[in-house]
Design an enzyme around this catalytic site. Structure first.
Site, PDB file in Angstrom:
ATOM      1  N   GLU A  56       0.899  -1.168  -0.062  1.00  0.00           N
ATOM      2  CA  GLU A  56       0.113   0.054   0.130  1.00  0.00           C
ATOM      3  C   GLU A  56       0.765   1.515   0.123  1.00  0.00           C
ATOM      4  O   GLU A  56       1.765   1.309   0.880  1.00  0.00           O
ATOM      5  CB  GLU A  56      -0.893   0.038   1.147  1.00  0.00           C
ATOM      6  CG  GLU A  56      -1.876   1.245   1.319  1.00  0.00           C
ATOM      7  CD  GLU A  56      -2.845   0.816   2.135  1.00  0.00           C
ATOM      8  OE1 GLU A  56      -3.897   0.275   1.703  1.00  0.00           O
ATOM      9  OE2 GLU A  56      -2.982   1.327   3.298  1.00  0.00           O
ATOM     10  N   LYS A  58       0.812   4.814   1.127  1.00  0.00           N
ATOM     11  CA  LYS A  58       0.083   5.570   2.242  1.00  0.00           C
ATOM     12  C   LYS A  58       0.866   6.720   2.713  1.00  0.00           C
ATOM     13  O   LYS A  58       1.986   6.396   3.283  1.00  0.00           O
ATOM     14  CB  LYS A  58      -0.111   4.431   3.201  1.00  0.00           C
ATOM     15  CG  LYS A  58      -0.885   4.668   4.510  1.00  0.00           C
ATOM     16  CD  LYS A  58      -1.073   3.630   5.202  1.00  0.00           C
ATOM     17  CE  LYS A  58      -2.185   3.721   6.556  1.00  0.00           C
ATOM     18  NZ  LYS A  58      -2.425   2.406   7.347  1.00  0.00           N
ATOM     19  N   LYS A 118      -7.932   2.361  -2.822  1.00  0.00           N
ATOM     20  CA  LYS A 118      -8.185   2.316  -1.169  1.00  0.00           C
ATOM     21  C   LYS A 118      -8.872   3.657  -0.894  1.00  0.00           C
ATOM     22  O   LYS A 118      -8.467   4.536  -0.727  1.00  0.00           O
ATOM     23  CB  LYS A 118      -7.213   2.007  -0.567  1.00  0.00           C
ATOM     24  CG  LYS A 118      -6.910   1.512   0.851  1.00  0.00           C
ATOM     25  CD  LYS A 118      -7.235   0.058   0.794  1.00  0.00           C
ATOM     26  CE  LYS A 118      -7.591  -0.422   2.362  1.00  0.00           C
ATOM     27  NZ  LYS A 118      -6.779   0.182   3.267  1.00  0.00           N
ATOM     28  N   GLU A 167     -13.858  -6.055   3.138  1.00  0.00           N
ATOM     29  CA  GLU A 167     -13.252  -5.908   4.511  1.00  0.00           C
ATOM     30  C   GLU A 167     -14.146  -6.102   5.580  1.00  0.00           C
ATOM     31  O   GLU A 167     -15.166  -5.367   5.660  1.00  0.00           O
ATOM     32  CB  GLU A 167     -12.412  -4.770   4.558  1.00  0.00           C
ATOM     33  CG  GLU A 167     -11.665  -4.318   5.855  1.00  0.00           C
ATOM     34  CD  GLU A 167     -11.023  -3.089   5.683  1.00  0.00           C
ATOM     35  OE1 GLU A 167     -10.191  -2.793   5.044  1.00  0.00           O
ATOM     36  OE2 GLU A 167     -11.512  -2.260   6.756  1.00  0.00           O
ATOM     37  N   ASN A 187      -9.653  -7.249   8.713  1.00  0.00           N
ATOM     38  CA  ASN A 187      -8.735  -5.990   9.151  1.00  0.00           C
ATOM     39  C   ASN A 187      -8.325  -6.311  10.695  1.00  0.00           C
ATOM     40  O   ASN A 187      -9.514  -6.157  11.647  1.00  0.00           O
ATOM     41  CB  ASN A 187      -9.448  -4.707   8.925  1.00  0.00           C
ATOM     42  CG  ASN A 187      -8.310  -3.461   8.879  1.00  0.00           C
ATOM     43  OD1 ASN A 187      -7.262  -3.488   9.727  1.00  0.00           O
ATOM     44  ND2 ASN A 187      -8.767  -2.600   8.263  1.00  0.00           N
ATOM     45  N   GLU A 217      -5.136  -7.967   7.029  1.00  0.00           N
ATOM     46  CA  GLU A 217      -4.837  -6.573   6.585  1.00  0.00           C
ATOM     47  C   GLU A 217      -4.634  -5.937   7.832  1.00  0.00           C
ATOM     48  O   GLU A 217      -4.987  -6.153   8.975  1.00  0.00           O
ATOM     49  CB  GLU A 217      -6.125  -5.845   6.002  1.00  0.00           C
ATOM     50  CG  GLU A 217      -6.766  -6.497   5.137  1.00  0.00           C
ATOM     51  CD  GLU A 217      -8.309  -5.633   4.489  1.00  0.00           C
ATOM     52  OE1 GLU A 217      -8.808  -6.140   3.683  1.00  0.00           O
ATOM     53  OE2 GLU A 217      -8.463  -4.649   5.288  1.00  0.00           O
ATOM     54  N   SER A 218      -3.517  -4.879   7.787  1.00  0.00           N
ATOM     55  CA  SER A 218      -3.182  -3.991   8.847  1.00  0.00           C
ATOM     56  C   SER A 218      -2.049  -4.724   9.783  1.00  0.00           C
ATOM     57  O   SER A 218      -2.281  -5.548  10.308  1.00  0.00           O
ATOM     58  CB  SER A 218      -4.431  -3.486   9.511  1.00  0.00           C
ATOM     59  OG  SER A 218      -5.195  -2.732   8.347  1.00  0.00           O
TER      60      SER A 218
END
Ligand SMILES: O=C(O)c1ccccc1NCC(=O)[C@H](O)[C@H](O)COP(=O)(O)O
Length: 261
Positions: A56, A58, A118, A167, A187, A217-218
């Site tokens: 990603e 970001k 996103k 998600e 997530n 994710e994350s």
């Protein structure tokens, strides 16, 4: 109590109304990108020569503030592709993440792999907009959409050729999965307190439909976590901050990929 997601979604609705003064779904349908074929994220993730990482781009986030405000998008994402990213995720929200359509379009110009938009999609206007700006797939966040909204937005996306990543933040959102979803993400970040718990991915994993691509994710910052999650059954890993905060995101990505094999 209002969460950051409530705040972001409220802002999105304001932005959509503002944009609708000058743009329409019809104008998106007439855009250059609209009829172009998309690149499949599913196929790219299943390609074993790649890492399974959705890398990603970001610049900042509500949980961390500025991460890499002035990063050069073309440089960073082409490095990610070179070292095995399966998909590139680009934040297009400006207010909370410092992203832009320009970031996504610049990324698209240099990439051969699919690009995920996103953002916080709550209206079909944004689905058409996603295709018009040249993305290959889009994110839907179950936490801020009803079951019917997920159905309608995902169906619209599929009708115009986009793939959809849905998600989830908790098991009770599983009922929002439908036949138009291609990838399903768990997530690990709690949006009320921003705490990250990787175990969450593993717990929900067992209940996910077997035919969908599963994305953790994350908060992933250790290559060993990728190995563990892969072993548990995840096929893809959405990682942003860990690479973007490095002095050289491409080098950090290259090293991470080597160690996560
Ligand atoms: O990242 C945040 O602080 C955040 C806050 C509120 C809503 C969404 C947020 N992040 C969006 C994401 O899904 C992450 O950018 C993505 O999963 C990558 O996470 P990370 O590897 O921790 O940067």
């Amino acid at each position: 109590m209002k969460t950051i997601l409530d705040e972001i979604v409220a802002q999105k609705r304001v932005e959509i109304l503002e944009k609708q003064k000058t743009q329409s779904i019809e104008s998106f349908k007439n855009s250059e990108n609209f009829l172009l074929p998309v690149k499949s994220a599913k196929a790219s993730i299943l390609d074993k020569s790649k890492s399974g990482i959705i890398a990603e781009f970001k610049r900042k986030s509500p949980s961390k503030g500025f991460i890499n405000k002035d990063a050069n998008v073309k440089e960073v994402v082409s490095g990610y592709e070179k070292y095995g990213a399966s998909v590139i995720s680009v934040l297009t929200d400006e207010e909370f993440f410092g992203g832009s359509f320009d970031d996504l379009q610049q990324a698209k110009e240099v990439l051969n792999i699919p690009v995920l938009r996103k953002d916080f999609i709550v209206d079909e206007f944004q689905v058409y907009e996603t295709k018009a700006i040249g993305a290959d797939l889009m994110l839907l966040i179950a936490e801020c959409l009803t079951k019917d909204e997920v159905y309608h937005l995902a169906k619209t996306a599929k009708e115009i050729g986009l793939e959809v990543l849905l998600e989830l933040h908790s098991e009770d959102q599983l009922e929002k999965v439908n036949e138009f979803i291609d990838l399903i993400g768990i997530n690990n970040r709690n949006l009320k307190n921003f705490e990250v718990d990787i175990e969450k991915s593993k717990q929900i994993l067992k209940q996910l439909p077997t035919d969908l691509i599963k994305v953790a994710e994350s908060g992933i910052s250790d290559p060993k976590t990728v190995k563990e999650l892969r072993q548990a059954g995840f096929q893809a890993f959405l990682i942003g901050e860990n690479f973007m905060k490095a002095e050289n995101p491409t080098e950090a990505f290259e090293q991470f990929v080597k160690e996560s094999k």
